[in-house]
Design a protein around this motif. Structure first.
Motif, PDB file in Angstrom:
ATOM      1  N   LYS A 177       2.549 -14.213 -43.337  1.00  0.00           N
ATOM      2  CA  LYS A 177       1.644 -15.350 -43.111  1.00  0.00           C
ATOM      3  C   LYS A 177       0.760 -15.628 -44.318  1.00  0.00           C
ATOM      4  CE  LYS A 177      -2.091 -12.767 -40.777  1.00  0.00           C
ATOM      5  NZ  LYS A 177      -1.431 -11.464 -40.610  1.00  0.00           N
ATOM      6  N   HIS A 178       0.468 -14.580 -45.082  1.00  0.00           N
ATOM      7  CA  HIS A 178      -0.429 -14.767 -46.223  1.00  0.00           C
ATOM      8  C   HIS A 178       0.209 -15.567 -47.357  1.00  0.00           C
ATOM      9  CE1 HIS A 178      -3.593 -12.474 -44.452  1.00  0.00           C
ATOM     10  NE2 HIS A 178      -2.810 -11.419 -44.281  1.00  0.00           N
ATOM     11  N   LEU A 179       1.529 -15.704 -47.339  1.00  0.00           N
ATOM     12  CA  LEU A 179       2.172 -16.582 -48.318  1.00  0.00           C
ATOM     13  C   LEU A 179       1.782 -18.041 -48.087  1.00  0.00           C
ATOM     14  CD1 LEU A 179       5.853 -15.239 -48.506  1.00  0.00           C
ATOM     15  CD2 LEU A 179       4.182 -15.250 -50.365  1.00  0.00           C
ATOM     16  N   PHE A 180       1.558 -18.397 -46.846  1.00  0.00           N
ATOM     17  CA  PHE A 180       1.379 -19.801 -46.488  1.00  0.00           C
ATOM     18  C   PHE A 180      -0.083 -20.190 -46.299  1.00  0.00           C
ATOM     19  CE2 PHE A 180       5.441 -18.154 -44.971  1.00  0.00           C
ATOM     20  CZ  PHE A 180       6.308 -18.968 -45.687  1.00  0.00           C
ATOM     21  N   ILE A 181      -0.931 -19.231 -45.926  1.00  0.00           N
ATOM     22  CA  ILE A 181      -2.355 -19.516 -45.810  1.00  0.00           C
ATOM     23  C   ILE A 181      -2.924 -19.698 -47.222  1.00  0.00           C
ATOM     24  CG2 ILE A 181      -4.590 -18.667 -45.035  1.00  0.00           C
ATOM     25  CD1 ILE A 181      -3.093 -16.988 -42.947  1.00  0.00           C
ATOM     26  N   GLY A 182      -3.476 -20.856 -47.475  1.00  0.00           N
ATOM     27  CA  GLY A 182      -4.023 -21.148 -48.796  1.00  0.00           C
ATOM     28  C   GLY A 182      -3.038 -21.727 -49.780  1.00  0.00           C
ATOM     29  N   SER A 183      -1.774 -21.921 -49.381  1.00  0.00           N
ATOM     30  CA  SER A 183      -0.771 -22.441 -50.328  1.00  0.00           C
ATOM     31  C   SER A 183      -0.697 -23.964 -50.312  1.00  0.00           C
ATOM     32  CB  SER A 183       0.601 -21.847 -50.022  1.00  0.00           C
ATOM     33  OG  SER A 183       1.087 -22.312 -48.776  1.00  0.00           O
ATOM     34  N   GLU A 184      -1.516 -24.612 -49.493  1.00  0.00           N
ATOM     35  CA  GLU A 184      -1.668 -26.071 -49.478  1.00  0.00           C
ATOM     36  C   GLU A 184      -0.341 -26.805 -49.239  1.00  0.00           C
ATOM     37  OE1 GLU A 184      -4.454 -27.710 -52.390  1.00  0.00           O
ATOM     38  OE2 GLU A 184      -4.984 -25.655 -52.945  1.00  0.00           O
ATOM     39  N   GLY A 185       0.492 -26.249 -48.367  1.00  0.00           N
ATOM     40  CA  GLY A 185       1.722 -26.927 -48.003  1.00  0.00           C
ATOM     41  C   GLY A 185       2.755 -26.988 -49.107  1.00  0.00           C
ATOM     42  N   THR A 186       2.671 -26.124 -50.096  1.00  0.00           N
ATOM     43  CA  THR A 186       3.652 -26.120 -51.186  1.00  0.00           C
ATOM     44  C   THR A 186       4.799 -25.144 -50.940  1.00  0.00           C
ATOM     45  OG1 THR A 186       2.418 -24.438 -52.428  1.00  0.00           O
ATOM     46  CG2 THR A 186       1.899 -26.763 -52.880  1.00  0.00           C
ATOM     47  N   LEU A 187       4.636 -24.210 -50.003  1.00  0.00           N
ATOM     48  CA  LEU A 187       5.664 -23.205 -49.749  1.00  0.00           C
ATOM     49  C   LEU A 187       6.312 -23.361 -48.378  1.00  0.00           C
ATOM     50  CD1 LEU A 187       3.881 -19.996 -51.132  1.00  0.00           C
ATOM     51  CD2 LEU A 187       5.404 -21.581 -52.332  1.00  0.00           C
ATOM     52  N   GLY A 188       5.640 -24.012 -47.457  1.00  0.00           N
ATOM     53  CA  GLY A 188       6.166 -24.208 -46.113  1.00  0.00           C
ATOM     54  C   GLY A 188       5.183 -25.034 -45.307  1.00  0.00           C
ATOM     55  N   VAL A 189       5.653 -25.530 -44.165  1.00  0.00           N
ATOM     56  CA  VAL A 189       4.808 -26.350 -43.297  1.00  0.00           C
ATOM     57  C   VAL A 189       4.439 -25.533 -42.067  1.00  0.00           C
ATOM     58  CG1 VAL A 189       4.669 -28.456 -41.915  1.00  0.00           C
ATOM     59  CG2 VAL A 189       5.886 -28.475 -44.102  1.00  0.00           C
ATOM     60  N   ILE A 190       3.150 -25.270 -41.895  1.00  0.00           N
ATOM     61  CA  ILE A 190       2.670 -24.543 -40.723  1.00  0.00           C
ATOM     62  C   ILE A 190       2.790 -25.451 -39.500  1.00  0.00           C
ATOM     63  CG2 ILE A 190       0.648 -23.478 -39.626  1.00  0.00           C
ATOM     64  CD1 ILE A 190      -0.315 -22.768 -42.479  1.00  0.00           C
ATOM     65  N   THR A 191       3.419 -24.944 -38.428  1.00  0.00           N
ATOM     66  CA  THR A 191       3.579 -25.742 -37.210  1.00  0.00           C
ATOM     67  C   THR A 191       2.815 -25.181 -36.011  1.00  0.00           C
ATOM     68  OG1 THR A 191       5.651 -24.544 -36.801  1.00  0.00           O
ATOM     69  CG2 THR A 191       5.808 -26.718 -37.854  1.00  0.00           C
ATOM     70  N   ARG A 192       2.650 -23.859 -35.946  1.00  0.00           N
ATOM     71  CA  ARG A 192       1.877 -23.233 -34.873  1.00  0.00           C
ATOM     72  C   ARG A 192       1.129 -22.041 -35.449  1.00  0.00           C
ATOM     73  NH1 ARG A 192       5.258 -21.740 -29.709  1.00  0.00           N
ATOM     74  NH2 ARG A 192       6.902 -21.201 -31.200  1.00  0.00           N
ATOM     75  N   ALA A 193       0.042 -21.666 -34.770  1.00  0.00           N
ATOM     76  CA  ALA A 193      -0.747 -20.540 -35.259  1.00  0.00           C
ATOM     77  C   ALA A 193      -1.347 -19.768 -34.094  1.00  0.00           C
ATOM     78  CB  ALA A 193      -1.865 -21.030 -36.177  1.00  0.00           C
ATOM     79  N   VAL A 194      -1.433 -18.449 -34.277  1.00  0.00           N
ATOM     80  CA  VAL A 194      -2.162 -17.572 -33.360  1.00  0.00           C
ATOM     81  C   VAL A 194      -3.467 -17.197 -34.054  1.00  0.00           C
ATOM     82  CG1 VAL A 194      -2.192 -15.420 -32.079  1.00  0.00           C
ATOM     83  CG2 VAL A 194      -0.035 -16.655 -32.389  1.00  0.00           C
ATOM     84  N   LEU A 195      -4.584 -17.559 -33.443  1.00  0.00           N
ATOM     85  CA  LEU A 195      -5.891 -17.374 -34.050  1.00  0.00           C
ATOM     86  C   LEU A 195      -6.733 -16.383 -33.262  1.00  0.00           C
ATOM     87  CD1 LEU A 195      -6.578 -21.175 -34.567  1.00  0.00           C
ATOM     88  CD2 LEU A 195      -5.644 -19.585 -36.260  1.00  0.00           C
ATOM     89  N   ARG A 196      -7.581 -15.667 -33.964  1.00  0.00           N
ATOM     90  CA  ARG A 196      -8.494 -14.720 -33.325  1.00  0.00           C
ATOM     91  C   ARG A 196      -9.707 -15.451 -32.765  1.00  0.00           C
ATOM     92  NH1 ARG A 196     -10.341  -9.918 -37.030  1.00  0.00           N
ATOM     93  NH2 ARG A 196     -11.196  -9.259 -35.018  1.00  0.00           N
ATOM     94  N   MET A 197     -10.060 -15.134 -31.546  1.00  0.00           N
ATOM     95  CA  MET A 197     -11.317 -15.588 -30.979  1.00  0.00           C
ATOM     96  C   MET A 197     -12.305 -14.428 -30.991  1.00  0.00           C
ATOM     97  SD  MET A 197     -10.081 -17.997 -27.786  1.00  0.00           S
ATOM     98  CE  MET A 197      -9.336 -16.623 -26.879  1.00  0.00           C
ATOM     99  N   HIS A 198     -13.573 -14.755 -30.868  1.00  0.00           N
ATOM    100  CA  HIS A 198     -14.626 -13.734 -30.879  1.00  0.00           C
ATOM    101  C   HIS A 198     -15.495 -13.900 -29.641  1.00  0.00           C
ATOM    102  CE1 HIS A 198     -14.059 -12.193 -35.043  1.00  0.00           C
ATOM    103  NE2 HIS A 198     -13.475 -13.362 -35.192  1.00  0.00           N
ATOM    104  N   PRO A 199     -16.273 -12.875 -29.301  1.00  0.00           N
ATOM    105  CA  PRO A 199     -17.193 -13.024 -28.160  1.00  0.00           C
ATOM    106  C   PRO A 199     -18.148 -14.197 -28.383  1.00  0.00           C
ATOM    107  CG  PRO A 199     -17.021 -10.725 -28.813  1.00  0.00           C
ATOM    108  CD  PRO A 199     -16.307 -11.521 -29.873  1.00  0.00           C
ATOM    109  N   LYS A 200     -18.434 -14.915 -27.330  1.00  0.00           N
ATOM    110  CA  LYS A 200     -19.327 -16.060 -27.441  1.00  0.00           C
ATOM    111  C   LYS A 200     -20.762 -15.572 -27.645  1.00  0.00           C
ATOM    112  CE  LYS A 200     -18.685 -19.435 -24.556  1.00  0.00           C
ATOM    113  NZ  LYS A 200     -18.740 -20.347 -23.366  1.00  0.00           N
ATOM    114  N   PRO A 201     -21.461 -16.077 -28.661  1.00  0.00           N
ATOM    115  CA  PRO A 201     -22.852 -15.681 -28.844  1.00  0.00           C
ATOM    116  C   PRO A 201     -23.701 -16.095 -27.647  1.00  0.00           C
ATOM    117  CG  PRO A 201     -21.997 -16.785 -30.807  1.00  0.00           C
ATOM    118  CD  PRO A 201     -20.987 -16.983 -29.724  1.00  0.00           C
TER     119      PRO A 201
END
Length: 449
Positions: A177-201
């Motif tokens: 995943k780190h190849l594509f995060i920050g690559s500005e769409g030059t290496l692949g097109v992100i279509t879905r993501a699993v993101l971390r949530m945190h406890p609500k303040p």
């Protein structure tokens, strides 16, 4: 999948928020899902057609601006929350989903998604990941990279790579995943993501502090990190040049220190997020009182309500209204060692004025995460002298061993200056990766490297 050509191409798809002229793409392709993205890229790969991925089009460096004779691949139809896993603390989303929608979904589920930008209502989460967006809370939660567990990506030839990992610990080979995060769409097109949530303040504490000088800023930052620990979520610094424009020339922004005749050397907005109001609110108040009693903070204003907090944040967010206040200007986003930021600001202010008679500049930023923003302009000029200003700003970045982009990406606007922040060997490796994943060079050509 829908395809728009000619006069049917919407104006919004001809540019992003970067200060460049619009460009009409050959066509705008709007996929409805990953299979459509795969089919579109496969066809374009076979035909040798360039493809420019587009999300919310809020980028500031030209990363999603189309180029002539290219296909604009807009993910605006790929919107939605696929799953919230409360046990894993994850949220799985489609790449075209606006950031604000992700934030609300997490909030409705009893969680908190901390990535936050001024463009939250328009920017797409796929674009946030492809530029590794930062925002106001990096000091506590990190960049977009730290909030991402898994991705689904379509490669330039149409191959779908699905790695929707939910685990914090997963060392099974390369973390692709780190190849594509920050690559500005030059290496692949992100279509879905699993993101971390945190406890609500459970509580939010906000204060604006007036300080004598930058040495006081560094001392206050050290004290906040030491005494507030994980409560500290934002540490925003504004130099007097920024403060004066924001509080005197921007409509609707109120100076919280109105009536204080003291000339202060810096202003700091501190935010802390707590989990127990009975403990954390008094803890924050006691800490700030101590700083005042010790003389470390000459003056401070503490928000007593969420509307007070919004008003204090309004001073920091006033930069979005500067076009009305000062006219045409150039905004910059650079990374610098925290200890050197005041020296950089002083040098940059003096060098700009010496190089361009009459030029003015102002400075502000996140500081605690090494991110300085600055704005330069020439009063009365229809357009600031871009090349001369950039030579000063980025020349000093190289001298201070900083980064030409802290959180906005490279796109096309910063591409000529990439060598000021990356070694020839690093750039060569970037090009090797680009060639390996996109041998025909069809995906977002001319961007980044």
């Amino acid at each position: 999948m829908t395809v728009l050509t000619g006069s049917d191409v919407p104006v919004r798809n001809t540019n992003d928020w970067s200060p460049q002229p619009p460009e009409q793409p050959l066509a705008v392709v709007r996929p409805a899902g990953t299979d459509d993205v795969s089919a579109a890229l496969r066809i374009c790969h076979e035909a040798g057609l360039a493809v420019v991925p587009q999300g919310g089009l809020t980028g500031l460096c030209g990363g999603s601006r189309p180029i002539a004779d290219a296909i604009a691949l807009s993910l605006e139809r790929m919107v939605g929350i696929e799953e919230i896993d409360a046990d894993a603390g994850t949220i799985t989303v489609l790449a075209g989903t606006p950031l604000a929608v992700v934030q609300r979904a997490a909030d409705d589920a009893g969680f908190f998604f901390p990535l936050d930008l001024g463009a939250r209502g328009s920017c797409a989460i796929g674009g946030n990941l492809s530029t590794n967006a930062g925002g106001n809370r990096v000091i506590r939660y990190g960049m977009a990279r730290e909030m991402t567990l898994g991705l689904e990506v379509v490669l330039p030839d149409g191959t779908v790579v699905t790695s929707l990992n939910k685990m914090l610990k997963n060392n099974a080979g390369y973390d692709l995943k780190h190849l594509f995060i920050g690559s500005e769409g030059t290496l692949g097109v992100i279509t879905r993501a699993v993101l971390r949530m945190h406890p609500k303040p459970a509580c939010t504490m906000v204060a604006m502090c007036a300080l004598k000088d930058y040495a006081g800023v560094l001392a206050l930052l050290a004290a906040a990190r030491r005494d507030l620990g994980p409560l500290l979520s934002a540490f925003e610094v504004m130099w007097p040049d920024y403060w004066d424009v924001a509080t005197q020339q921007v409509s609707g922004v109120r100076n919280p220190f109105e009536g204080d005749a003291t000339t202060h050397g810096a202003y700091v907005l501190i935010e802390a997020l707590g989990t127990d109001p009975a403990i954390d609110v008094p803890r924050f108040g006691t800490w700030l009182e101590t700083q005042l009693e010790l003389g470390h903070v000459p003056n401070a204003v503490v928000a007593q309500s969420m509307s007070d907090a919004a008003a204090l944040w309004g001073v920091r967010d006033a930069c979005s209204e500067f076009i009305q206040a000062i006219g045409p200007h150039l905004p910059f986003d650079v990374g610098l060692p925290t200890a050197d930021m005041d020296d950089y600001a002083r040098r940059c202010r003096d060098d700009l004025a010496a190089r361009i008679p009459g030029a003015r500049s102002m400075y502000y930023g996140h500081i605690g995460d090494g991110n300085l923003h600055l704005i330069a302009w020439l009063p009365g000029a229809a357009e600031p002298p871009k090349q001369a200003i950039e030579e000063v700003v980025y020349g000093l970045v190289r001298e201070f061993h900083g980064s030409v982009s802290a959180e906005h990406g490279i796109g096309t606007l910063k591409k000529p200056w990439l060598g000021h922040a990356r070694t020839p060997e690093e750039i060569a490796l970037m090009r090797t990766l680009k060639k390996a994943l996109d041998p025909k060079g069809i995906l977002n050509p001319g961007k980044v490297v």
